[in-house]
Motif scaffolding. Structure first.
Motif, mmCIF file in Angstrom:
data_model
loop_
_atom_site.group_PDB
_atom_site.id
_atom_site.type_symbol
_atom_site.label_atom_id
_atom_site.label_comp_id
_atom_site.label_asym_id
_atom_site.label_seq_id
_atom_site.Cartn_x
_atom_site.Cartn_y
_atom_site.Cartn_z
ATOM 1 N N PRO A 32 5.486 -9.158 -4.558
ATOM 2 C CA PRO A 32 6.389 -9.614 -3.724
ATOM 3 C C PRO A 32 6.733 -11.019 -4.398
ATOM 4 C CG PRO A 32 4.611 -8.984 -2.359
ATOM 5 C CD PRO A 32 4.063 -8.768 -3.725
ATOM 6 N N ASN A 33 5.832 -11.668 -5.313
ATOM 7 C CA ASN A 33 6.539 -12.796 -5.985
ATOM 8 C C ASN A 33 7.067 -12.549 -7.188
ATOM 9 O OD1 ASN A 33 4.514 -12.062 -7.692
ATOM 10 N ND2 ASN A 33 2.894 -13.842 -7.395
ATOM 11 N N GLY A 34 7.405 -11.349 -7.853
ATOM 12 C CA GLY A 34 8.250 -10.794 -8.863
ATOM 13 C C GLY A 34 7.212 -10.413 -10.081
ATOM 14 N N LYS A 35 5.978 -10.568 -10.113
ATOM 15 C CA LYS A 35 4.979 -10.614 -11.121
ATOM 16 C C LYS A 35 4.672 -8.893 -11.203
ATOM 17 C CE LYS A 35 0.227 -10.866 -12.511
ATOM 18 N NZ LYS A 35 0.456 -11.324 -14.033
ATOM 19 N N ILE A 36 4.886 -8.193 -12.357
ATOM 20 C CA ILE A 36 4.750 -6.836 -12.732
ATOM 21 C C ILE A 36 3.308 -6.855 -13.039
ATOM 22 C CG2 ILE A 36 5.364 -4.816 -14.109
ATOM 23 C CD1 ILE A 36 7.535 -6.046 -12.376
ATOM 24 N N VAL A 37 2.604 -5.755 -12.597
ATOM 25 C CA VAL A 37 1.101 -5.412 -12.672
ATOM 26 C C VAL A 37 1.224 -3.960 -13.017
ATOM 27 C CG1 VAL A 37 0.262 -6.971 -11.176
ATOM 28 C CG2 VAL A 37 0.519 -4.864 -10.265
ATOM 29 N N ILE A 38 0.165 -3.393 -13.668
ATOM 30 C CA ILE A 38 -0.130 -2.195 -13.939
ATOM 31 C C ILE A 38 -1.069 -1.675 -12.950
ATOM 32 C CG2 ILE A 38 -1.287 -0.584 -15.540
ATOM 33 C CD1 ILE A 38 -0.618 -2.365 -17.831
ATOM 34 N N ALA A 39 -0.631 -0.575 -12.236
ATOM 35 C CA ALA A 39 -1.278 -0.024 -11.034
ATOM 36 C C ALA A 39 -1.413 1.289 -11.210
ATOM 37 C CB ALA A 39 -0.295 -0.192 -9.888
ATOM 38 N N HIS A 40 -2.579 1.691 -10.788
ATOM 39 C CA HIS A 40 -3.408 3.178 -10.994
ATOM 40 C C HIS A 40 -3.645 3.781 -9.477
ATOM 41 C CE1 HIS A 40 -7.491 2.061 -10.189
ATOM 42 N NE2 HIS A 40 -7.078 0.958 -10.706
ATOM 43 N N LEU A 41 -3.378 5.137 -9.527
ATOM 44 C CA LEU A 41 -3.795 5.935 -8.146
ATOM 45 C C LEU A 41 -5.190 5.733 -7.775
ATOM 46 C CD1 LEU A 41 -1.779 9.151 -8.862
ATOM 47 C CD2 LEU A 41 -1.064 6.980 -7.780
ATOM 48 N N SER A 42 -5.334 5.581 -6.385
ATOM 49 C CA SER A 42 -6.614 5.463 -6.133
ATOM 50 C C SER A 42 -7.379 7.039 -6.228
ATOM 51 C CB SER A 42 -6.850 5.093 -4.367
ATOM 52 O OG SER A 42 -6.067 6.249 -3.670
ATOM 53 N N LYS A 43 -8.604 7.118 -6.080
ATOM 54 C CA LYS A 43 -9.206 8.516 -6.187
ATOM 55 C C LYS A 43 -8.588 9.366 -5.354
ATOM 56 C CE LYS A 43 -13.533 10.845 -6.662
ATOM 57 N NZ LYS A 43 -15.053 10.967 -6.593
ATOM 58 N N ALA A 44 -8.348 9.116 -4.145
ATOM 59 C CA ALA A 44 -7.777 9.971 -2.945
ATOM 60 C C ALA A 44 -6.579 10.297 -3.373
ATOM 61 C CB ALA A 44 -7.627 9.254 -1.685
ATOM 62 N N LEU A 45 -5.710 9.549 -3.829
ATOM 63 C CA LEU A 45 -4.005 9.913 -4.208
ATOM 64 C C LEU A 45 -4.254 10.598 -5.466
ATOM 65 C CD1 LEU A 45 -2.297 6.496 -3.654
ATOM 66 C CD2 LEU A 45 -2.077 8.242 -2.237
#
Length: 71
Positions: free
Chosen positions: A27-40
């Protein structure tokens, strides 16, 4: 050792990097690298640019996150 709870927030998927990694905008505009949870990952979930997702971040590293599901 690390007993602090994760930071939970929502984010917008900016673009997929591969089948498990995404760039997500906080929400503050910062870009992060996101990975899927084990369930997803086991459910073969795929997200597209513009989708809102729930994220968990460790309080020690705000550059990577785990995608927990759709927001």
């Amino acid at each position: 050792m690390f007993d602090d709870p994760p930071v939970r927030t929502t984010a917008t998927i900016e673009k997929p990097l591969d089948s498990n990694l995404y760039h997500a905008a906080l929400p503050n505009g910062k870009i992060v690298i996101a990975h899927l949870s084990k369930a997803l990952l086991e459910a073969h979930a795929v997200f597209e640019a513009g989708q809102q997702v729930h994220l968990e971040l460790t309080p020690y590293d705000f550059d990577t996150a785990r995608i927990m599901g759709l927001a």
